[in-house]
Design a protein around this motif. Sequence first.
Motif, PDB file in Angstrom:
ATOM      1  N   UNK A   1      22.777  36.761  63.514  1.00 10.74           N
ATOM      2  CA  UNK A   1      23.105  38.095  64.013  1.00 10.74           C
ATOM      3  C   UNK A   1      21.833  38.923  64.144  1.00 10.74           C
ATOM      4  N   UNK A   2      21.779  39.825  65.118  1.00 12.08           N
ATOM      5  CA  UNK A   2      20.564  40.626  65.317  1.00 12.08           C
ATOM      6  C   UNK A   2      20.128  41.404  64.067  1.00 12.08           C
ATOM      7  N   UNK A   3      21.064  41.970  63.343  1.00 19.01           N
ATOM      8  CA  UNK A   3      20.707  42.759  62.160  1.00 19.01           C
ATOM      9  C   UNK A   3      20.762  41.956  60.868  1.00 19.01           C
ATOM     10  N   UNK A   4      21.176  40.687  60.954  1.00 19.20           N
ATOM     11  CA  UNK A   4      21.380  39.882  59.755  1.00 19.20           C
ATOM     12  C   UNK A   4      20.143  39.698  58.900  1.00 19.20           C
ATOM     13  N   UNK A   5      19.006  39.526  59.537  1.00 17.70           N
ATOM     14  CA  UNK A   5      17.757  39.334  58.794  1.00 17.70           C
ATOM     15  C   UNK A   5      17.478  40.555  57.916  1.00 17.70           C
ATOM     16  N   UNK A   6      17.585  41.741  58.497  1.00 15.64           N
ATOM     17  CA  UNK A   6      17.364  42.967  57.729  1.00 15.64           C
ATOM     18  C   UNK A   6      18.391  43.146  56.625  1.00 15.64           C
ATOM     19  N   UNK A   7      19.637  42.780  56.901  1.00 18.39           N
ATOM     20  CA  UNK A   7      20.689  42.874  55.882  1.00 18.39           C
ATOM     21  C   UNK A   7      20.362  41.942  54.726  1.00 18.39           C
ATOM     22  N   UNK A   8      19.939  40.704  55.033  1.00 17.69           N
ATOM     23  CA  UNK A   8      19.610  39.772  53.963  1.00 17.69           C
ATOM     24  C   UNK A   8      18.427  40.284  53.135  1.00 17.69           C
ATOM     25  N   UNK A   9      17.386  40.777  53.817  1.00 18.16           N
ATOM     26  CA  UNK A   9      16.232  41.311  53.089  1.00 18.16           C
ATOM     27  C   UNK A   9      16.659  42.449  52.172  1.00 18.16           C
ATOM     28  N   UNK A  10      17.549  43.313  52.651  1.00 19.39           N
ATOM     29  CA  UNK A  10      18.031  44.427  51.845  1.00 19.39           C
ATOM     30  C   UNK A  10      18.799  43.926  50.631  1.00 19.39           C
TER      31      UNK A  10
ATOM     32  N   UNK B   1      11.644  46.423  51.300  1.00 16.79           N
ATOM     33  CA  UNK B   1      10.433  47.252  51.236  1.00 16.79           C
ATOM     34  C   UNK B   1       9.150  46.414  51.188  1.00 16.79           C
ATOM     35  N   UNK B   2       9.276  45.076  51.032  1.00 16.16           N
ATOM     36  CA  UNK B   2       8.095  44.213  50.921  1.00 16.16           C
ATOM     37  C   UNK B   2       7.890  43.289  52.105  1.00 16.16           C
ATOM     38  N   UNK B   3       8.952  43.071  52.893  1.00 18.58           N
ATOM     39  CA  UNK B   3       8.896  42.060  53.944  1.00 18.58           C
ATOM     40  C   UNK B   3       9.343  42.636  55.279  1.00 18.58           C
ATOM     41  N   UNK B   4       8.643  42.300  56.340  1.00 17.61           N
ATOM     42  CA  UNK B   4       9.065  42.768  57.664  1.00 17.61           C
ATOM     43  C   UNK B   4      10.315  42.010  58.131  1.00 17.61           C
TER      44      UNK B   4
END
Length: 188
Positions: free
Chosen positions: A39-48, A54-57
């Motif tokens: 999913x387009x936002x999935x990467x950011x959701x997983x990082x969160x 706050x550490x990984x792009x």
Amino acid sequence: MTERTADPRDPRPLLGEPLALDLLNTRWAGTPVNDLLAEPDGHGIWLSSAGLADRCPADRAALEALLEAREALAAAVRELDAGGPPGAGALAGLDAVLRHGRVRRAASATGPVDRVEVDEPGRLAAWLAVDDFLGLLAQGPDRIKKCAHDACILHFFDTSQNGRRRWCRMAVCGNRAKAARHYEKAKS
């Protein structure tokens, strides 16, 4: 690692596992298989959810590194699921991710400090996940388990005292298996 609180947007059925298994569990049962990282936002959701936002792009290069790490972890875990240690191919996949980082030890006023350094900032989450997997292996590869429910593809780290946990979540997979057994018994 920073404090981990699941992102409320995270749709995965099993959260809070060690980082390596949490990454592996970004794919879960469904038709077709659900994949948070597709999913387009999935990467950011997983990082969160992983406490790494706050550490990984959350850019394309970081996602590619994360997908490489997930595939390396999946290969190693498949061999554990089959009852053996990770073979040379699986280990090579893990090492390929680990080659992009290292732990640098330093002295500080409060004692020794370990700092992770990676070639590129986008490789940090992937490196941390594979490093976490090595830590889990050191604690006991037999504690890295696939859920015993036939339809479930999730993995967990068994922290039970006797090491007999079978289900990713007793309330879901365990109850489904018990209900199916009860139904079969009642039919006969």
